[in-house]
Write a protein that holds these residues in place. Structure first.
Motif, PDB file in Angstrom:
ATOM      1  N   ARG A 126      19.231  -8.974 -17.709  1.00 22.79           N
ATOM      2  CA  ARG A 126      19.615 -10.413 -17.385  1.00 22.79           C
ATOM      3  C   ARG A 126      20.394 -11.192 -15.842  1.00 22.79           C
ATOM      4  N   GLN A 127      21.096  -9.704 -15.620  1.00 22.90           N
ATOM      5  CA  GLN A 127      21.434  -9.778 -14.046  1.00 22.90           C
ATOM      6  C   GLN A 127      21.246  -8.134 -13.146  1.00 22.90           C
ATOM      7  N   PRO A 128      21.098  -8.777 -12.030  1.00 20.26           N
ATOM      8  CA  PRO A 128      21.644  -7.269 -11.221  1.00 20.26           C
ATOM      9  C   PRO A 128      22.338  -5.950 -11.614  1.00 20.26           C
ATOM     10  N   LEU A 129      22.057  -4.987 -11.853  1.00 21.88           N
ATOM     11  CA  LEU A 129      23.504  -4.133 -12.224  1.00 21.88           C
ATOM     12  C   LEU A 129      23.643  -2.824 -11.084  1.00 21.88           C
ATOM     13  N   ARG A 130      24.671  -2.414 -11.105  1.00 25.56           N
ATOM     14  CA  ARG A 130      24.679  -1.305 -10.041  1.00 25.56           C
ATOM     15  C   ARG A 130      24.122  -0.075 -10.394  1.00 25.56           C
ATOM     16  N   SER A 131      23.766   0.186 -11.878  1.00 30.93           N
ATOM     17  CA  SER A 131      23.976   1.661 -11.473  1.00 30.93           C
ATOM     18  C   SER A 131      22.452   1.772 -12.168  1.00 30.93           C
ATOM     19  N   VAL A 132      22.105   1.100 -12.978  1.00 35.34           N
ATOM     20  CA  VAL A 132      20.092   0.891 -12.281  1.00 35.34           C
ATOM     21  C   VAL A 132      19.647   0.572 -11.435  1.00 35.34           C
ATOM     22  N   GLU A 133      20.560  -0.168  -9.733  1.00 32.84           N
ATOM     23  CA  GLU A 133      20.316   0.020  -8.572  1.00 32.84           C
ATOM     24  C   GLU A 133      20.198   0.895  -7.777  1.00 32.84           C
ATOM     25  N   ALA A 134      21.582   1.616  -8.716  1.00 39.26           N
ATOM     26  CA  ALA A 134      21.690   2.977  -7.718  1.00 39.26           C
ATOM     27  C   ALA A 134      20.570   4.438  -7.824  1.00 39.26           C
ATOM     28  N   ALA A 135      20.453   3.712  -9.495  1.00 40.20           N
ATOM     29  CA  ALA A 135      18.960   5.328 -10.150  1.00 40.20           C
ATOM     30  C   ALA A 135      18.368   4.712  -9.753  1.00 40.20           C
ATOM     31  N   ARG A 136      17.474   3.283  -9.019  1.00 35.92           N
ATOM     32  CA  ARG A 136      16.425   2.902  -8.256  1.00 35.92           C
ATOM     33  C   ARG A 136      16.507   3.616  -7.184  1.00 35.92           C
ATOM     34  N   THR A 137      17.269   3.155  -6.339  1.00 35.17           N
ATOM     35  CA  THR A 137      17.344   4.052  -4.973  1.00 35.17           C
ATOM     36  C   THR A 137      17.466   5.263  -4.908  1.00 35.17           C
ATOM     37  N   ALA A 138      17.742   5.635  -6.193  1.00 32.94           N
ATOM     38  CA  ALA A 138      17.786   7.389  -5.887  1.00 32.94           C
ATOM     39  C   ALA A 138      16.253   8.200  -6.052  1.00 32.94           C
ATOM     40  N   VAL A 139      15.417   7.917  -6.848  1.00 29.37           N
ATOM     41  CA  VAL A 139      14.392   7.308  -7.047  1.00 29.37           C
ATOM     42  C   VAL A 139      13.198   7.075  -5.711  1.00 29.37           C
ATOM     43  N   GLU A 140      13.301   6.438  -5.087  1.00 31.01           N
ATOM     44  CA  GLU A 140      13.120   6.040  -4.021  1.00 31.01           C
ATOM     45  C   GLU A 140      13.720   6.764  -2.893  1.00 31.01           C
ATOM     46  N   ARG A 141      14.808   7.515  -2.997  1.00 33.89           N
ATOM     47  CA  ARG A 141      14.657   8.438  -1.645  1.00 33.89           C
ATOM     48  C   ARG A 141      13.906   9.526  -1.893  1.00 33.89           C
ATOM     49  N   GLY A 142      13.560  10.977  -2.902  1.00 31.49           N
ATOM     50  CA  GLY A 142      13.109  11.139  -3.443  1.00 31.49           C
ATOM     51  C   GLY A 142      13.410  12.144  -4.956  1.00 31.49           C
ATOM     52  N   LYS A 143      14.317  11.651  -4.970  1.00 30.08           N
ATOM     53  CA  LYS A 143      15.608  12.603  -6.047  1.00 30.08           C
ATOM     54  C   LYS A 143      14.295  12.519  -7.029  1.00 30.08           C
ATOM     55  N   ARG A 144      14.047  13.908  -8.016  1.00 31.21           N
ATOM     56  CA  ARG A 144      13.534  14.141  -9.277  1.00 31.21           C
ATOM     57  C   ARG A 144      14.011  13.929 -10.817  1.00 31.21           C
ATOM     58  N   ASP A 153       0.918  -1.264   0.104  1.00 31.97           N
ATOM     59  CA  ASP A 153      -0.322  -0.170  -0.079  1.00 31.97           C
ATOM     60  C   ASP A 153       0.870   1.007  -0.102  1.00 31.97           C
ATOM     61  N   SER A 154       1.816   1.636   0.839  1.00 27.92           N
ATOM     62  CA  SER A 154       2.770   2.894   0.711  1.00 27.92           C
ATOM     63  C   SER A 154       3.752   2.709  -0.583  1.00 27.92           C
ATOM     64  N   ALA A 155       3.995   1.291  -1.018  1.00 30.83           N
ATOM     65  CA  ALA A 155       4.649   1.789  -2.398  1.00 30.83           C
ATOM     66  C   ALA A 155       3.851   1.942  -3.083  1.00 30.83           C
ATOM     67  N   ALA A 156       2.326   2.138  -3.413  1.00 25.90           N
ATOM     68  CA  ALA A 156       1.839   2.646  -4.050  1.00 25.90           C
ATOM     69  C   ALA A 156       0.997   3.691  -4.351  1.00 25.90           C
ATOM     70  N   ALA A 157       1.294   4.216  -2.958  1.00 20.78           N
ATOM     71  CA  ALA A 157       0.514   6.062  -2.414  1.00 20.78           C
ATOM     72  C   ALA A 157       2.179   6.712  -3.033  1.00 20.78           C
ATOM     73  N   GLN A 158       2.991   6.078  -3.158  1.00 20.19           N
ATOM     74  CA  GLN A 158       3.969   6.474  -3.462  1.00 20.19           C
ATOM     75  C   GLN A 158       4.073   6.678  -5.107  1.00 20.19           C
TER      76      GLN A 158
END
Length: 331
Positions: A123-141, A3-8
């Motif tokens: 196909r495998q977890p990538l450093r840059s994609v995960e870093a961008a994902r984390t930045a988005v989740e932390r509120g970066k625009r 529910d929290s994820a959808a709200a964000q």
């Protein structure tokens, strides 16, 4: 919590997701995650390309042109970037996430981006994609998909830059040991460093070439955000490519210097063996002659025969040694 994820504005992750999504974000006009039910300016969908559900979802996505869909679903890895039907799509190298791989293993990021959507797959977890994902989740625009793509590729270049700096520090240590003649055992370390430098140079050169060629091939039809993004990434990749070439040049020079020291050491050992052989050869010949078990051996009947033969052998060996010393040792 779903529910929290959808709200964000983020589609909740579920292993049973029928679309095979790794994650999904919706952004508003200001580049922030849109709240649940709020207006969406653009979206980012990331898929695991090893999931059959994800491949079906990409195949059925009506927004994707055929070329972009083919890039995302290609069976073989082939780094490239192209622009067609308003979509910038391609495949770029990236370092695999350190939690899922050992060393500097290389993965591939596939993406298709327009002014309203970013679709990515790996196909495998990538450093840059995960870093961008984390930045988005932390509120970066991120105000546009192109800005997010630039952030992902910039992360890749930052990771490569960090790896290059590590190699530079390793070369500094090896160089200090070579200069101070403490180089024994550094040959293996230098070989490993050169191998890593070659792999990193290959990745940086790929990124540099792709964005440079993109600017040249689509200079007239690229949207201004894509053109600006491509120019900035090409400039940064070119600078990083230059740094990588310097690392390779340093590694080659150090390997040449180390090889010269190894050669000099081998020459000294060979010189020592040659001197010993030259000195001992006449003594061996003399002892062999006087050691023959036949009649008529000179000095066999005298009590001083042994000492006389010994003196002759030592005198001949000394003369040979002085002759070799006059010829000179290894340079």
């Amino acid at each position: 919590m779903p529910d929290s994820a959808a709200a964000q504005g983020r589609a909740p992750f579920s292993p049973n997701d029928e679309d095979g999504l790794v994650f999904a974000f919706d952004f508003d006009a200001e580049g922030a995650l849109s709240s649940g039910g709020g207006p969406t300016e653009w979206s980012w969908r990331s898929y695991s390309l090893t999931d059959a559900r994800a491949r079906r979802a990409i195949e059925c996505d009506p927004r994707l042109p055929d070329a972009a869909r083919a890039t995302l679903l290609a069976g073989q890895a082939s780094c490239h970037i192209d622009f067609e039907d308003g979509w910038l799509h391609g495949e770029l190298p990236d370092l695999r996430h350190e939690h899922y791989s050992a060393g500097r293993e290389v993965g591939r990021l596939r993406f298709a981006v327009s002014e309203t959507a970013l679709v990515s797959g790996r196909r495998q977890p990538l450093r840059s994609v995960e870093a961008a994902r984390t930045a988005v989740e932390r509120g970066k625009r991120f105000r546009s998909p192109y800005e997010l793509v630039e952030a992902v590729v910039s992360q890749t270049l930052s990771h490569l830059d960090a790896e290059i700096r590590k190699l530079a520090e390793a070369l500094d240590t090896i160089e200090d040991r070579i200069v101070t003649d403490s180089w024994h055992g550094e040959r293996e370390a230098l070989t490993a460093t050169r191998r890593d430098a070659v792999l990193l140079h290959r990745q940086v050169a790929t990124v540099t070439t792709l964005f440079r060629d993109l600017n040249h091939a689509h200079e007239a039809d690229l949207p201004s955000p894509a053109a600006a993004m491509s120019a900035r990434l090409a400039a940064r990749a070119t600078a990083l490519h230059h740094d990588c070439e310097q690392i390779q040049a340093r590694a080659r020079l150090l390997q040449d210097e180390l090889l010269a020291k190894l050669t000099a050491q081998s020459n000294r050992l060979l010189y020592l063996l040659s001197v010993l052989t030259a000195v001992l050869m006449p003594m061996t010949i003399i002892s062999g002659l006087f050691g023959m078990n036949v009649e008529g051996i000179p000095l066999a009947g005298g009590s001083a025969g042994f000492w006389l033969v010994t003196a002759i052998a030592v005198a001949v060996a000394g003369a040979v040694f002085m002759g070799v010393r006059r010829l000179g040792g290894p340079g």
